[in-house]
Enzyme design. Structure first.
Site, PDB file in Angstrom:
ATOM      1  N   HIS A 257     -11.346  -8.639  22.039  1.00 53.84           N
ATOM      2  CA  HIS A 257     -11.860  -9.998  22.218  1.00 53.84           C
ATOM      3  C   HIS A 257     -13.135  -9.949  23.042  1.00 53.84           C
ATOM      4  O   HIS A 257     -13.217  -9.250  24.044  1.00 53.84           O
ATOM      5  CB  HIS A 257     -10.819 -10.878  22.911  1.00 53.84           C
ATOM      6  CG  HIS A 257      -9.641 -11.142  22.035  1.00 53.84           C
ATOM      7  ND1 HIS A 257      -8.452 -11.625  22.503  1.00 53.84           N
ATOM      8  CD2 HIS A 257      -9.482 -11.004  20.696  1.00 53.84           C
ATOM      9  CE1 HIS A 257      -7.603 -11.771  21.491  1.00 53.84           C
ATOM     10  NE2 HIS A 257      -8.202 -11.396  20.391  1.00 53.84           N
TER      11      HIS A 257
ATOM     12  N   SER B  98      -7.521  -7.200  24.748  1.00 54.98           N
ATOM     13  CA  SER B  98      -8.254  -8.348  25.275  1.00 54.98           C
ATOM     14  C   SER B  98      -8.446  -8.124  26.769  1.00 54.98           C
ATOM     15  O   SER B  98      -8.783  -7.007  27.173  1.00 54.98           O
ATOM     16  CB  SER B  98      -7.487  -9.625  24.961  1.00 54.98           C
ATOM     17  OG  SER B  98      -8.232 -10.756  25.306  1.00 54.98           O
TER      18      SER B  98
ATOM     19  N   ASP C 139      -2.396 -12.784  20.388  1.00 55.25           N
ATOM     20  CA  ASP C 139      -3.060 -12.200  19.227  1.00 55.25           C
ATOM     21  C   ASP C 139      -2.622 -10.739  19.096  1.00 55.25           C
ATOM     22  O   ASP C 139      -2.564 -10.014  20.082  1.00 55.25           O
ATOM     23  CB  ASP C 139      -4.584 -12.301  19.403  1.00 55.25           C
ATOM     24  CG  ASP C 139      -5.338 -12.032  18.105  1.00 55.25           C
ATOM     25  OD1 ASP C 139      -4.726 -12.166  17.025  1.00 55.25           O
ATOM     26  OD2 ASP C 139      -6.536 -11.694  18.172  1.00 55.25           O
TER      27      ASP C 139
END
Lengths: 280, 198
Positions: free
Chosen positions: B46, B19, B139
């Site tokens: 992401h 991310s 995540d």
């Protein structure tokens, strides 16, 4: 992701579950994409605090009402109004004008319409084109309770403001999305007159009967939950439900190329995955 | 250079998650990969949901390697680099295909690293390598746990090297991590892995 972890679901257990459901309720999940189906079952087990797959199978077999709940939870009902705004622009500026060149009135099928966001998107689009009353829309879903929800036309306000409104702006509609709903008790309630030419019908795409002939079929991000065998069967149904030169729209990351009937269609817009039937 | 005890030619798929702060790292890793790197790589980074085009192209340009966004039910092919498309979850099915999903965001993310890692671990078991890079949320931690439980190999980027270390640090808390590596060591690992397949 989850707090209480249950033992991992095995494929053999899923098969037993699917077999029981088929025998008892005549719904066939055997050609669903296994990875997402397993995850949906896992989620259901955790949500309803069920101890094991055996318990789940037992409960579902005994309790018809519980099975209805299962059916609603197992199907994915996450959707947006005007998802992929460029798709809706293409419909408005290219596809629908080309249908209108040949006929004044036409029919649309939303296959797997879920809670109705795309149905509303279509109705708003047609209304802004000034042709809403020239179009008959049939919206179908496997899950009766979600059709009920679609007809209540009541949506989460935050989604409306954060997701749908942004999509609508990028679609560059004639008005603002707020023009189509009122806020009541913290919810967005859509203008139900938009649904005046919409018929909601319970219908399962698996072994699905033909329900008519349509000039445009929308089935976006529904077949991603099916395996290729089932995708192929559903494409046959769509093929039979379209006149020659009728349009089929699927999700932007779906493809028909591996289906047996693919050569009976041409792709009209590859980014938006809009196909046209060219052969019977 | 580090010694890698888990190097073998049994692996069939690599999954990478990242991310905030991971774009540069991913670019460097992909750029350094040998042309004939044999394993498919599936990445979940992401990204903005509204920007549908351009990300895979930007990565391709920067790394000189083709990066593709798979279509639903696309076959996972050797030596191909895949990127999860915007606003869909990317999952792995049994039978070496991808599937896409529009299910709820997981950890506020769609695509979610957890979903890619968990489904890949289910399908590939001990033939999977998971690599988790810099990022600002949790995540991927649960997904790494699943990879470990199913016998796969787990690698995180050395937290001190990360722009934001929440992601690798959460994974280190959630499960056993086989290697904690700086990006140059990740590259070294992949090159040594490559030799196993010669």
């Amino acid at each position: 992701m989850e707090n209480i972890e249950k033992p991992e679901i095995e494929i053999a257990q899923l098969r037993r579950l699917i077999e029981m459901i088929k025998k008892r309720y005549d719904y066939d999940f055997s050609n669903y994409a296994m990875s997402s189906f397993r995850r949906r079952v896992q989620r259901f087990i955790e949500l309803f605090r069920i101890e094991s797959m055996e318990e789940l199978i037992r409960k579902l077999e005994l309790d018809k009402q519980f099975f209805k709940t299962f059916l609603s939870e197992i199907t994915v009902n996450v959707t947006e109004m005007f998802r992929d705004p460029t798709f809706w622009v293409e419909l408005r500026d290219e596809i629908i004008p080309s249908i209108l060149m040949n006929k004044k009135e036409f029919r649309v099928w939303h296959a797997g319409c879920s809670s109705g966001e795309e149905v509303f998107s279509m109705a708003i689009l047609l209304d802004e084109m000034g042709i809403l009353d020239q179009v008959e829309i049939v919206a179908t879903d496997i899950d009766y309770s979600i059709l009920d929800k679609a007809q209540q036309a009541t949506y989460n306000l935050r989604n409306m403001e954060e997701v749908n409104k942004k999509n609508y702006q990028r679609f560059m509609g004639k008005r603002t999305l707020e023009a189509y709903y009122k806020v009541e008790d913290g919810k967005a309630v859509m203008d139900k007159t938009l649904l005046r030419n919409v018929q909601f019908v319970e219908h399962n795409l698996v072994n699905g009967e033909k329900i008519g002939v349509f000039d445009l079929i929308l089935c976006r991000n529904v077949m991603i939950y099916f395996n290729q065998t089932l995708q192929n069967e559903v494409l046959k149904l769509f093929h039979a439900s379209l006149p020659r030169y009728g349009y089929l729209a699927i999700g932007s990351k779906e493809s028909l190329i591996w289906c047996e009937y693919a050569n009976k269609f041409i792709i009209v817009n590859n980014n938006e995955k809009i196909y046209k039937k060219i052969r019977d | 250079m580090a010694r890698f005890d888990h190097i073998s030619s049994k692996y069939k798929l690599i999954v990478i998650g990242g991310s905030a702060g991971s774009f540069q790292v991913v670019s460097r890793i992909l750029q350094a990969l040998p042309e004939d790197f044999p394993l498919p790589i599936a990445m979940c980074l992401h990204r903005l949901k509204d920007v549908r085009e351009g990300f895979a192209e930007a990565l391709s340009l920067k790394t000189n390697k083709p990066v593709v966004e798979p279509l639903d039910k696309e076959l996972i092919k050797k030596g191909t680099i895949y990127l999860a498309p915007a606003n869909y979850h990317l999952c792995v099915e049994l039978g070496q295909t991808f599937s896409l999903s529009t299910e709820e965001p997981v950890n506020n993310s769609r695509p979610s690293i957890d979903l890619l890692f968990e489904t890949a671990a289910y399908a590939y078991r001990d033939k999977l390598i998971g690599i988790l890079l810099s990022g600002a949320n949790r995540d991927g931690a649960w997904g790494m746990k699943k990879i470990h439980e199913r016998g796969g190999l787990t690698i995180v980027q050395e937290p001190s090297e990360c722009l934001i270390d929440t992601m690798p640090a959460s994974a280190m808390q959630a499960t056993r991590i086989d290697y904690v590596l700086r990006s140059d060591q990740i590259i070294d690992f992949l090159r040594k892995l490559h030799k196993q397949y010669a």
